[in-house]
Design a protein around this motif. Sequence first.
Motif, PDB file in Angstrom:
ATOM      1  N   SER A  31       0.854  -1.179   0.000  1.00  0.00           N
ATOM      2  CA  SER A  31       0.000   0.000   0.000  1.00  0.00           C
ATOM      3  C   SER A  31       0.893   1.233   0.000  1.00  0.00           C
ATOM      4  N   THR A  32       0.875   1.949  -1.118  1.00  0.00           N
ATOM      5  CA  THR A  32       1.725   3.148  -1.183  1.00  0.00           C
ATOM      6  C   THR A  32       1.272   4.171  -0.144  1.00  0.00           C
ATOM      7  N   GLY A  33      -0.053   4.251   0.087  1.00  0.00           N
ATOM      8  CA  GLY A  33      -0.556   5.191   1.094  1.00  0.00           C
ATOM      9  C   GLY A  33       0.032   4.865   2.471  1.00  0.00           C
ATOM     10  N   GLN A  34       0.052   3.572   2.821  1.00  0.00           N
ATOM     11  CA  GLN A  34       0.595   3.163   4.126  1.00  0.00           C
ATOM     12  C   GLN A  34       2.099   3.431   4.204  1.00  0.00           C
ATOM     13  N   MET A  35       2.807   3.138   3.109  1.00  0.00           N
ATOM     14  CA  MET A  35       4.264   3.400   3.105  1.00  0.00           C
ATOM     15  C   MET A  35       4.535   4.886   3.341  1.00  0.00           C
ATOM     16  N   LEU A  36       3.716   5.718   2.706  1.00  0.00           N
ATOM     17  CA  LEU A  36       3.905   7.164   2.860  1.00  0.00           C
ATOM     18  C   LEU A  36       3.541   7.600   4.284  1.00  0.00           C
ATOM     19  N   ARG A  37       2.462   7.020   4.829  1.00  0.00           N
ATOM     20  CA  ARG A  37       2.096   7.369   6.219  1.00  0.00           C
ATOM     21  C   ARG A  37       3.200   6.920   7.175  1.00  0.00           C
ATOM     22  N   ASP A  38       3.819   5.768   6.903  1.00  0.00           N
ATOM     23  CA  ASP A  38       4.944   5.296   7.744  1.00  0.00           C
ATOM     24  C   ASP A  38       6.104   6.286   7.672  1.00  0.00           C
ATOM     25  N   ILE A  53       0.850  17.331   0.953  1.00  0.00           N
ATOM     26  CA  ILE A  53       0.178  16.837  -0.277  1.00  0.00           C
ATOM     27  C   ILE A  53      -0.913  15.843   0.117  1.00  0.00           C
ATOM     28  N   MET A  54      -0.547  14.932   1.016  1.00  0.00           N
ATOM     29  CA  MET A  54      -1.502  13.894   1.421  1.00  0.00           C
ATOM     30  C   MET A  54      -2.664  14.484   2.217  1.00  0.00           C
ATOM     31  N   ASP A  55      -2.374  15.447   3.076  1.00  0.00           N
ATOM     32  CA  ASP A  55      -3.453  16.050   3.861  1.00  0.00           C
ATOM     33  C   ASP A  55      -4.474  16.737   2.976  1.00  0.00           C
ATOM     34  N   LYS A  56      -4.013  17.234   1.828  1.00  0.00           N
ATOM     35  CA  LYS A  56      -4.948  17.865   0.888  1.00  0.00           C
ATOM     36  C   LYS A  56      -5.706  16.824   0.065  1.00  0.00           C
ATOM     37  N   GLY A  57      -5.118  15.627  -0.022  1.00  0.00           N
ATOM     38  CA  GLY A  57      -5.754  14.590  -0.834  1.00  0.00           C
ATOM     39  C   GLY A  57      -5.270  14.594  -2.271  1.00  0.00           C
ATOM     40  N   ASP A  58      -4.172  15.311  -2.527  1.00  0.00           N
ATOM     41  CA  ASP A  58      -3.587  15.291  -3.880  1.00  0.00           C
ATOM     42  C   ASP A  58      -2.679  14.072  -4.033  1.00  0.00           C
ATOM     43  N   LEU A  59      -2.244  13.819  -5.254  1.00  0.00           N
ATOM     44  CA  LEU A  59      -1.321  12.700  -5.481  1.00  0.00           C
ATOM     45  C   LEU A  59       0.120  13.170  -5.254  1.00  0.00           C
ATOM     46  N   ILE A  64       8.141   9.167  -6.758  1.00  0.00           N
ATOM     47  CA  ILE A  64       8.246   8.739  -5.353  1.00  0.00           C
ATOM     48  C   ILE A  64       7.563   7.386  -5.152  1.00  0.00           C
ATOM     49  N   VAL A  65       6.298   7.282  -5.593  1.00  0.00           N
ATOM     50  CA  VAL A  65       5.574   6.028  -5.337  1.00  0.00           C
ATOM     51  C   VAL A  65       6.127   4.878  -6.181  1.00  0.00           C
ATOM     52  N   VAL A  66       6.545   5.184  -7.404  1.00  0.00           N
ATOM     53  CA  VAL A  66       7.124   4.117  -8.242  1.00  0.00           C
ATOM     54  C   VAL A  66       8.410   3.603  -7.582  1.00  0.00           C
ATOM     55  N   PRO A  88      -1.369   1.367  -9.047  1.00  0.00           N
ATOM     56  CA  PRO A  88      -1.156   2.711  -9.565  1.00  0.00           C
ATOM     57  C   PRO A  88      -2.387   3.600  -9.400  1.00  0.00           C
ATOM     58  N   ARG A  89      -2.163   4.919  -9.480  1.00  0.00           N
ATOM     59  CA  ARG A  89      -3.252   5.898  -9.318  1.00  0.00           C
ATOM     60  C   ARG A  89      -3.491   6.669 -10.607  1.00  0.00           C
ATOM     61  N   ASN A  90      -2.648   6.474 -11.600  1.00  0.00           N
ATOM     62  CA  ASN A  90      -2.845   7.161 -12.893  1.00  0.00           C
ATOM     63  C   ASN A  90      -2.132   6.336 -13.976  1.00  0.00           C
ATOM     64  N   PRO A  92       0.417   7.016 -16.127  1.00  0.00           N
ATOM     65  CA  PRO A  92       1.885   6.900 -16.093  1.00  0.00           C
ATOM     66  C   PRO A  92       2.381   5.908 -15.039  1.00  0.00           C
ATOM     67  N   GLN A  93       1.742   5.862 -13.875  1.00  0.00           N
ATOM     68  CA  GLN A  93       2.151   4.874 -12.853  1.00  0.00           C
ATOM     69  C   GLN A  93       1.867   3.447 -13.331  1.00  0.00           C
ATOM     70  N   ALA A  94       0.745   3.272 -14.035  1.00  0.00           N
ATOM     71  CA  ALA A  94       0.408   1.939 -14.552  1.00  0.00           C
ATOM     72  C   ALA A  94       1.439   1.498 -15.589  1.00  0.00           C
ATOM     73  N   ASN A 148     -11.818  16.201  -2.503  1.00  0.00           N
ATOM     74  CA  ASN A 148     -10.670  16.346  -3.401  1.00  0.00           C
ATOM     75  C   ASN A 148     -10.160  14.981  -3.866  1.00  0.00           C
ATOM     76  N   ARG A 149     -10.099  14.019  -2.936  1.00  0.00           N
ATOM     77  CA  ARG A 149      -9.587  12.690  -3.300  1.00  0.00           C
ATOM     78  C   ARG A 149     -10.476  12.052  -4.365  1.00  0.00           C
ATOM     79  N   LEU A 150     -11.803  12.288  -4.228  1.00  0.00           N
ATOM     80  CA  LEU A 150     -12.713  11.737  -5.241  1.00  0.00           C
ATOM     81  C   LEU A 150     -12.542  12.453  -6.579  1.00  0.00           C
TER      82      LEU A 150
HETATM   83  P1  AMP Z   1      -4.419   5.749   0.339  1.00  0.00           P
HETATM   84  O1  AMP Z   1      -3.966   5.204   1.640  1.00  0.00           O
HETATM   85  O2  AMP Z   1      -4.195   4.806  -0.797  1.00  0.00           O
HETATM   86  O3  AMP Z   1      -5.833   6.255   0.381  1.00  0.00           O
HETATM   87  O4  AMP Z   1      -3.502   7.022   0.033  1.00  0.00           O
HETATM   88  C1  AMP Z   1      -3.470   8.145   0.865  1.00  0.00           C
HETATM   89  C2  AMP Z   1      -2.772   9.303   0.163  1.00  0.00           C
HETATM   90  O5  AMP Z   1      -1.423   8.938  -0.140  1.00  0.00           O
HETATM   91  C3  AMP Z   1      -3.368   9.693  -1.174  1.00  0.00           C
HETATM   92  O6  AMP Z   1      -4.462  10.604  -1.044  1.00  0.00           O
HETATM   93  C4  AMP Z   1      -2.180  10.345  -1.867  1.00  0.00           C
HETATM   94  O7  AMP Z   1      -1.928  11.639  -1.366  1.00  0.00           O
HETATM   95  C5  AMP Z   1      -1.039   9.446  -1.401  1.00  0.00           C
HETATM   96  N1  AMP Z   1      -0.853   8.291  -2.314  1.00  0.00           N
HETATM   97  C6  AMP Z   1      -1.028   6.980  -2.014  1.00  0.00           C
HETATM   98  N2  AMP Z   1      -0.747   6.193  -3.067  1.00  0.00           N
HETATM   99  C7  AMP Z   1      -0.406   7.025  -4.067  1.00  0.00           C
HETATM  100  C8  AMP Z   1      -0.028   6.828  -5.417  1.00  0.00           C
HETATM  101  N3  AMP Z   1       0.033   5.600  -5.971  1.00  0.00           N
HETATM  102  N4  AMP Z   1       0.294   7.925  -6.157  1.00  0.00           N
HETATM  103  C9  AMP Z   1       0.252   9.159  -5.644  1.00  0.00           C
HETATM  104  N5  AMP Z   1      -0.129   9.428  -4.372  1.00  0.00           N
HETATM  105  C10 AMP Z   1      -0.444   8.373  -3.590  1.00  0.00           C
END
Ligand code: AMP
Length: 214
Positions: A31-38, A53-59, A64-66, A88-90, A92-94, A148-150
């Motif tokens: 989970s990239t989201g979890q890795m980033l939260r860690d 960036i994450m607090d706003k809900g942007d990507l 970084i995620v790749v 992936p979330r878009n 280019p990531q796919a 925003n996330r939606l």
């Molecule tokens: P999630 O836990 O998957 O809901 O992700 C939480 C937040 O982490 C997202 O709103 C983004 O800001 C960031 N994030 C997680 N995964 C990605 C990703 N693959 N690409 C870009 N941002 C990401």
Amino acid sequence: MINLILLGPPGAGKGTQADILVRKRGLLQLSTGQMLRDAIAAGSDLGKRVKSIMDKGDLVPDDIVVGLISDRIDKPDAKNGVIFDGFPRNVPQAEALDKMLAGKGLKLDKVILIEVPDVELYRRVEKRVRETPPEKRRSDDTVETLKNRLGVYHAQTKALVPYYTKQGKIVHIDGLMSIDEVAAAVSRALDHKPGSGWLAALWRWLKRLFGGGK
Ligand code: AMP
């Protein structure tokens, strides 16, 4: 070995289903989201860079995620297969993922799309806000951030549906069902071998007939 993506809007239940698959099939959840939260919790430079960036809900930026995924996928605990959760979330990531897997001699087996309408996602987040004490909630789990996330999901992530449909890998699952029902549907999707049905057999026969005997 089975490698799959759990795709769907924020709050669809991807994490919940990933937990079940980890328990039942010994797959590794990435989970990239979890890795980033860690990274944020550890106070690392990366964490500092992505927090707002994450607090706003942007990507966060694709590289970084790749990079996070690419580092993690080589570890021995990925040997039974990997669940990509939130990545992936878009497009280019796919594309980066396709390249990365091909480079390692791996392939993506299935993309499970958990479909939940926006109104239900708002209902879920409102319920969590009501029922979870603030210190136990994710800082991006608010109605405002969900909006925003939606928006990001509809603008960028949904484009992965045609992307993986073209690859013949996508399976649609109704995320309004109960957790157990969704888990059962996911399980059926994973156990279904492509090309094992009568339609696939007919298709192969037609191709042989008209397609030069291959
Ligand atoms: P999630 O836990 O998957 O809901 O992700 C939480 C937040 O982490 C997202 O709103 C983004 O800001 C960031 N994030 C997680 N995964 C990605 C990703 N693959 N690409 C870009 N941002 C990401």
